[in-house]
Design a protein around this motif. Structure first.
Motif, short mmCIF file in Angstrom:
data_model
loop_
_atom_site.label_atom_id
_atom_site.label_comp_id
_atom_site.label_asym_id
_atom_site.label_seq_id
_atom_site.Cartn_x
_atom_site.Cartn_y
_atom_site.Cartn_z
N ALA A 124 1.17 -1.14 0.05
CA ALA A 124 -0.17 0.14 0.62
C ALA A 124 0.72 1.22 -0.23
N GLY A 125 1.80 0.77 0.18
CA GLY A 125 3.05 1.95 -0.04
C GLY A 125 3.45 2.96 1.37
N PHE A 126 3.64 1.72 2.25
CA PHE A 126 3.43 2.25 3.45
C PHE A 126 4.93 1.69 4.35
N ASP A 127 5.73 2.25 5.06
CA ASP A 127 7.38 1.22 5.47
C ASP A 127 6.31 1.26 7.43
N LYS A 158 -2.45 6.01 6.79
CA LYS A 158 -1.58 6.56 6.36
C LYS A 158 -2.35 8.31 8.04
N GLU A 159 -3.54 7.82 8.58
CA GLU A 159 -3.72 8.16 9.44
C GLU A 159 -3.47 8.07 10.75
N PHE A 160 -2.37 6.78 11.04
CA PHE A 160 -1.57 7.21 11.90
C PHE A 160 -0.16 7.00 11.54
N SER A 161 -0.28 8.07 10.51
CA SER A 161 0.87 8.23 10.49
C SER A 161 1.91 7.58 10.14
N VAL A 162 1.91 7.07 9.98
CA VAL A 162 2.83 5.48 8.98
C VAL A 162 3.99 6.29 8.34
N PRO A 163 5.33 6.28 8.07
CA PRO A 163 5.79 6.44 7.09
C PRO A 163 5.33 5.69 5.66
N ARG A 164 5.99 6.75 4.37
CA ARG A 164 5.81 5.70 3.53
C ARG A 164 6.90 5.02 3.05
N ASP A 165 7.05 4.50 2.21
CA ASP A 165 7.92 3.38 1.78
C ASP A 165 8.28 4.10 0.61
#
Length: 155
Positions: free
Chosen positions: A107-110, A145-152
């Motif tokens: 989904a594009g998150f790290d 995104k809401e939980f501010s997980v960094p983008r990959d």
């Protein structure tokens, strides 16, 4: 009090689906309510379940009694009881499962161990329920995104 996530805003207005915080409460109490059963409860019963506290064993017992009685009144049956392992899922692990990490990356998150450690237990529970499956929820990216997980950055 109920924890409301932005990705569930519409759900909280209608209560036509079981909010994530209620799913966690049900896991803690050890009961399963199907979607059709949830929809068949009146709005007052659904709101009561949403706002019922489950911070102590006594509160969990109280919510369990309320749900069993509501289900018996409405359907004439007891709700399904969860196994000990299913109940344990209410408390997320110290590190994210590999399948969840892979689905987050897709989904594009790290979702690294460090990112996981920055999340509170409600956020971790939500991500587990939505993303630790072969087919992740359509809300997984919105939650990350809401939980501010960094983008990959690698993807």
């Amino acid at each position: 009090m109920i924890r409301k996530f932005k990705f569930e805003d519409e759900m909280h207005e209608s209560l036509q689906c079981v909010p994530m915080a209620v799913r966690r409460k049900l896991d803690r109490v050890g009961l399963k309510i199907g979607l059709e059963q949830w929809k068949s409860l009146d709005r007052g019963e659904r709101l009561a379940i949403c706002h019922f506290p489950v911070d102590s064993p006594e509160e969990c017992d109280g919510l369990g009694v309320f749900i069993r009685e509501a289900m018996n009144r409405r359907f004439g049956v007891e709700p399904k009881t969860l196994t000990h392992a299913q109940r344990a899922s209410a408390e997320p692990p110290a590190s994210p499962p590999g399948r969840l990490v892979a689905n987050a990356r897709a989904a594009g998150f790290d979702l690294s161990g460090e990112a996981w450690s920055q999340l509170d237990s409600d956020e971790r529970f939500a991500l587990l329920k939505m993303g630790d499956a072969e087919t992740p929820s359509h809300n997984l990216a919105a939650a990350l995104k809401e939980f501010s997980v960094p983008r990959d950055c690698a993807g």
